[in-house]
Scaffold this motif. Structure first.
Motif, PDB file in Angstrom:
ATOM      1  N   PRO A  79      13.753   6.447  11.937  1.00  0.00           N
ATOM      2  CA  PRO A  79      13.148   6.390  13.279  1.00  0.00           C
ATOM      3  C   PRO A  79      11.670   6.781  13.236  1.00  0.00           C
ATOM      4  CG  PRO A  79      15.234   7.589  13.319  1.00  0.00           C
ATOM      5  CD  PRO A  79      14.909   7.372  11.878  1.00  0.00           C
ATOM      6  N   ARG A  80      10.909   6.223  14.147  1.00  0.00           N
ATOM      7  CA  ARG A  80       9.465   6.478  14.182  1.00  0.00           C
ATOM      8  C   ARG A  80       9.163   7.967  14.298  1.00  0.00           C
ATOM      9  NH1 ARG A  80       4.842   3.524  15.530  1.00  0.00           N
ATOM     10  NH2 ARG A  80       3.148   4.839  16.307  1.00  0.00           N
ATOM     11  N   GLU A  81       9.973   8.692  15.111  1.00  0.00           N
ATOM     12  CA  GLU A  81       9.683  10.119  15.297  1.00  0.00           C
ATOM     13  C   GLU A  81       9.867  10.910  14.000  1.00  0.00           C
ATOM     14  OE1 GLU A  81      13.788   9.252  17.226  1.00  0.00           O
ATOM     15  OE2 GLU A  81      11.792   8.342  17.105  1.00  0.00           O
ATOM     16  N   ASP A  82      10.817  10.480  13.142  1.00  0.00           N
ATOM     17  CA  ASP A  82      10.992  11.162  11.850  1.00  0.00           C
ATOM     18  C   ASP A  82       9.777  10.934  10.953  1.00  0.00           C
ATOM     19  OD1 ASP A  82      13.436  11.890  12.810  1.00  0.00           O
ATOM     20  OD2 ASP A  82      14.624  10.716  11.375  1.00  0.00           O
ATOM     21  N   ILE A  83       9.250   9.722  10.956  1.00  0.00           N
ATOM     22  CA  ILE A  83       8.087   9.416  10.146  1.00  0.00           C
ATOM     23  C   ILE A  83       6.862  10.185  10.649  1.00  0.00           C
ATOM     24  CG2 ILE A  83       6.563   7.591   9.317  1.00  0.00           C
ATOM     25  CD1 ILE A  83       9.440   7.561   8.208  1.00  0.00           C
ATOM     26  N   LYS A  87       9.835   1.594  -9.221  1.00  0.00           N
ATOM     27  CA  LYS A  87      11.119   1.282  -8.590  1.00  0.00           C
ATOM     28  C   LYS A  87      11.522   2.370  -7.593  1.00  0.00           C
ATOM     29  CE  LYS A  87      13.080  -1.645 -12.204  1.00  0.00           C
ATOM     30  NZ  LYS A  87      13.050  -2.838 -11.329  1.00  0.00           N
ATOM     31  N   SER A  88      11.328   3.637  -7.973  1.00  0.00           N
ATOM     32  CA  SER A  88      11.645   4.737  -7.048  1.00  0.00           C
ATOM     33  C   SER A  88      10.741   4.674  -5.819  1.00  0.00           C
ATOM     34  CB  SER A  88      11.478   6.085  -7.753  1.00  0.00           C
ATOM     35  OG  SER A  88      12.400   6.218  -8.810  1.00  0.00           O
ATOM     36  N   ALA A  89       9.478   4.350  -6.033  1.00  0.00           N
ATOM     37  CA  ALA A  89       8.545   4.228  -4.907  1.00  0.00           C
ATOM     38  C   ALA A  89       8.989   3.117  -3.966  1.00  0.00           C
ATOM     39  CB  ALA A  89       7.135   3.966  -5.428  1.00  0.00           C
ATOM     40  N   GLN A  90       9.472   2.031  -4.531  1.00  0.00           N
ATOM     41  CA  GLN A  90       9.935   0.919  -3.699  1.00  0.00           C
ATOM     42  C   GLN A  90      11.149   1.329  -2.874  1.00  0.00           C
ATOM     43  OE1 GLN A  90      10.087  -3.104  -5.453  1.00  0.00           O
ATOM     44  NE2 GLN A  90      12.217  -3.173  -4.785  1.00  0.00           N
ATOM     45  N   ARG A  91      12.088   2.049  -3.502  1.00  0.00           N
ATOM     46  CA  ARG A  91      13.275   2.514  -2.757  1.00  0.00           C
ATOM     47  C   ARG A  91      12.878   3.475  -1.645  1.00  0.00           C
ATOM     48  NH1 ARG A  91      15.674   2.555  -7.992  1.00  0.00           N
ATOM     49  NH2 ARG A  91      15.216   4.776  -8.216  1.00  0.00           N
ATOM     50  N   LEU A  92      11.957   4.377  -1.939  1.00  0.00           N
ATOM     51  CA  LEU A  92      11.498   5.321  -0.915  1.00  0.00           C
ATOM     52  C   LEU A  92      10.812   4.593   0.235  1.00  0.00           C
ATOM     53  CD1 LEU A  92      10.075   8.232  -3.114  1.00  0.00           C
ATOM     54  CD2 LEU A  92      11.986   8.383  -1.513  1.00  0.00           C
ATOM     55  N   ALA A  93      10.022   3.596  -0.095  1.00  0.00           N
ATOM     56  CA  ALA A  93       9.305   2.853   0.950  1.00  0.00           C
ATOM     57  C   ALA A  93      10.287   2.165   1.897  1.00  0.00           C
ATOM     58  CB  ALA A  93       8.366   1.830   0.307  1.00  0.00           C
ATOM     59  N   PHE A  94      11.316   1.530   1.335  1.00  0.00           N
ATOM     60  CA  PHE A  94      12.311   0.863   2.186  1.00  0.00           C
ATOM     61  C   PHE A  94      13.119   1.890   2.976  1.00  0.00           C
ATOM     62  CE2 PHE A  94      11.830  -2.795  -0.802  1.00  0.00           C
ATOM     63  CZ  PHE A  94      11.441  -3.720   0.154  1.00  0.00           C
ATOM     64  N   TYR A  95      13.389   3.057   2.366  1.00  0.00           N
ATOM     65  CA  TYR A  95      14.106   4.115   3.094  1.00  0.00           C
ATOM     66  C   TYR A  95      13.277   4.591   4.283  1.00  0.00           C
ATOM     67  CZ  TYR A  95      15.828   8.771   4.208  1.00  0.00           C
ATOM     68  OH  TYR A  95      16.267   9.888   4.878  1.00  0.00           O
ATOM     69  N   ALA A 115       0.832  -1.209   0.000  1.00  0.00           N
ATOM     70  CA  ALA A 115       0.000   0.000   0.000  1.00  0.00           C
ATOM     71  C   ALA A 115       0.863   1.255   0.000  1.00  0.00           C
ATOM     72  CB  ALA A 115      -0.932  -0.006   1.210  1.00  0.00           C
ATOM     73  N   LEU A 116       1.955   1.252   0.772  1.00  0.00           N
ATOM     74  CA  LEU A 116       2.855   2.400   0.826  1.00  0.00           C
ATOM     75  C   LEU A 116       3.509   2.629  -0.537  1.00  0.00           C
ATOM     76  CD1 LEU A 116       4.362   4.639   2.297  1.00  0.00           C
ATOM     77  CD2 LEU A 116       6.008   2.922   3.097  1.00  0.00           C
ATOM     78  N   ILE A 117       4.002   1.559  -1.152  1.00  0.00           N
ATOM     79  CA  ILE A 117       4.634   1.683  -2.472  1.00  0.00           C
ATOM     80  C   ILE A 117       3.629   2.213  -3.491  1.00  0.00           C
ATOM     81  CG2 ILE A 117       5.660   0.376  -4.383  1.00  0.00           C
ATOM     82  CD1 ILE A 117       6.883  -1.491  -2.260  1.00  0.00           C
ATOM     83  N   ARG A 118       2.409   1.709  -3.426  1.00  0.00           N
ATOM     84  CA  ARG A 118       1.380   2.153  -4.366  1.00  0.00           C
ATOM     85  C   ARG A 118       1.094   3.644  -4.208  1.00  0.00           C
ATOM     86  NH1 ARG A 118      -2.261  -1.261  -3.101  1.00  0.00           N
ATOM     87  NH2 ARG A 118      -3.420   0.056  -1.647  1.00  0.00           N
TER      88      ARG A 118
END
Length: 205
Positions: free
Chosen positions: A36-40, A23-31, A9-12
């Motif tokens: 850290p949770r507080e950054d997100i 592919k860029s979405a997948q890299r961003l999702a893994f990044y 869902a995040l990648i989508r």
């Protein structure tokens, strides 16, 4: 291997952003997963705050969090010039050049019949009451086919109003977007603009 549904869902959702492919979405999702949770939480809070607080200026349609944007509410700006641009990012790019002190009008797009974008889908109609006889209007749409077509359309609308219509100089790369141009190129393009309409002859008598 199947990804967890929440990751899919995040990648989508990330791949829906402009310029972001799968592919860029997948890299961003893994990044993002590695952060850290507080950054997100801070990122998510910023997105929600921006969506809640930002809106289009009712005068020029630039993005603002005030009732009227900083440019429109600044009495020191040159009221005799309006620069018409495609997107809010173009305003930021021109301001960085330091060569322009007039007003703006943001269309939020360009004419593109193939994509179903006509004059009614752009903020063209609210521009006309802002233009007075003898006022200069700089057409600073991009140098794409659609940008040129939009500039020509606006020129034909504005000249009967007595506007002195000028087109941003072609110091910009053909096919390029304003927001990606450097400050020096944009500054030269602004100062080297060319008038494309003829001034009205003085009334007889």
């Amino acid at each position: 291997m199947k990804y967890p549904p929440s990751l899919v869902a995040l990648i989508r959702e990330l791949s829906r952003l402009p310029g972001i492919g799968p592919k860029s979405a997948q890299r961003l999702a893994f990044y993002l997963f590695e952060q850290p949770r507080e950054d997100i939480e801070r990122l998510a809070g910023s997105l929600l705050s921006a969506k809640r607080d930002l809106h289009s200026c009712p005068v020029c349609f630039n993005i603002t969090d005030a009732e009227v944007c900083d440019v429109c509410s600044d009495p020191a700006r040159d009221q005799a010039i309006i620069c018409v641009v495609e997107e809010p990012g173009d305003v930021i790019a021109i301001e960085r050049s330091g060569e322009y002190r007039g007003l703006y009008h943001v269309l939020h797009g360009v004419l593109s019949p193939m994509n179903g974008v006509g004059p009614e889908q752009l903020h063209i109609r609210p521009l006309l009451p802002r233009v007075t006889d003898g006022q200069e209007v700089i057409l600073a749409t991009g140098t794409t086919v659609e940008g040129d077509a939009t500039a020509l359309y606006l020129q034909r609308l504005l000249e009967p109003l007595g506007a002195l219509v000028s087109r941003i100089a072609y110091g910009l790369p053909v096919g390029g977007a304003l927001e990606y141009a450097d400050e020096v190129t944009l500054g030269r393009a602004m100062t080297g603009r060319q008038q494309v309409s003829k001034p009205r002859p003085p009334p007889p008598g």
